[in-house]
Design a protein around this motif. Structure first.
Motif, PDB file in Angstrom:
ATOM      1  N   GLU A 129       0.844  -1.193   0.000  1.00 31.71           N
ATOM      2  CA  GLU A 129       0.000   0.000   0.000  1.00 31.71           C
ATOM      3  C   GLU A 129       0.878   1.241   0.000  1.00 31.71           C
ATOM      4  O   GLU A 129       1.965   1.241   0.584  1.00 31.71           O
ATOM      5  N   VAL A 136      -3.021   0.632  -3.998  1.00 31.68           N
ATOM      6  CA  VAL A 136      -2.792  -0.704  -3.462  1.00 31.68           C
ATOM      7  C   VAL A 136      -2.277  -1.543  -4.623  1.00 31.68           C
ATOM      8  O   VAL A 136      -2.835  -1.492  -5.726  1.00 31.68           O
ATOM      9  N   ARG A 148      -6.473   2.076  -7.040  1.00 31.27           N
ATOM     10  CA  ARG A 148      -6.766   2.933  -5.893  1.00 31.27           C
ATOM     11  C   ARG A 148      -8.016   2.383  -5.208  1.00 31.27           C
ATOM     12  O   ARG A 148      -8.936   1.911  -5.868  1.00 31.27           O
ATOM     13  N   ARG A 149      -8.045   2.466  -3.904  1.00 30.77           N
ATOM     14  CA  ARG A 149      -9.188   1.935  -3.153  1.00 30.77           C
ATOM     15  C   ARG A 149     -10.505   2.580  -3.597  1.00 30.77           C
ATOM     16  O   ARG A 149     -11.531   1.915  -3.628  1.00 30.77           O
ATOM     17  N   SER A 152     -12.300   0.778  -6.378  1.00 30.06           N
ATOM     18  CA  SER A 152     -12.523  -0.636  -6.109  1.00 30.06           C
ATOM     19  C   SER A 152     -13.905  -1.088  -6.568  1.00 30.06           C
ATOM     20  O   SER A 152     -14.874  -0.332  -6.518  1.00 30.06           O
TER      21      SER A 152
END
Length: 160
Positions: A129, A136, A148-149, A152
């Motif tokens: 991370e 991530v 990128r989160r 998601s």
């Protein structure tokens, strides 16, 4: 196995290996030489990094699986770790456990080259991370998956 075979599987000289330059202006630049590739090593990896003045070799990150150790061979710099800036110098050995408590990277904050060995466990799959950019990365046997989160997918996305 002959002595020459054993030597090629077990011994590397970091002064003799080819190096590759990685650069992304204006912050990132390093001359990298892989030491453990092609050896009998299965659980440990090692490379040598030379970072010019004012540069860094990689973004601030932490590992979920792999531990790292850095052996400073030459120069002065700064270890950014867990939100702190720690001075480092030739002779220092740096231990970085895995997990979110130890995001890190090394910066050359001096006016001369900074040279160090990068040693790590090589567990796969590995998740890294990057707190500064929100990325991530998943590393397995093939190409990395970096996301990128906030981009998601939902767990059920695309499932019937």
């Amino acid at each position: 196995m002959t002595a020459d075979d054993l030597r090629s599987q077990l011994i590397r000289n970091f002064n003799e290996i080819p190096r590759e330059r990685f650069e992304r202006a204006p912050r990132y630049e390093s001359l990298v030489g892989p030491l453990s590739g092609g050896t009998a090593a299965r659980k440990l990896g090692c490379g040598i990094d030379t970072v010019p003045p004012g540069k860094q070799s990689c973004p601030y990150h932490f590992h979920h699986t792999q531990e790292e150790m850095f052996v400073v061979l030459q120069g002065l710099g700064t270890l950014r770790v867990a939100g702190e800036l720690l001075p480092i110098q030739a002779g220092d050995v740096i231990f970085i456990p895995c997990g979110p408590d130890y995001p890190h990277h090394i910066l050359n904050t001096s006016d001369a080259d900074l040279k160090y060995l990068s040693i790590s466990t090589q567990e796969r799959p590995e998740v890294c991370e990057y707190p500064d950019s929100g990325k991530v990365a998943v590393f397995s046997m093939g190409p990395a998956l970096i996301q990128r989160r906030d981009n998601s997918l939902d767990y059920w996305d695309g499932e019937a």
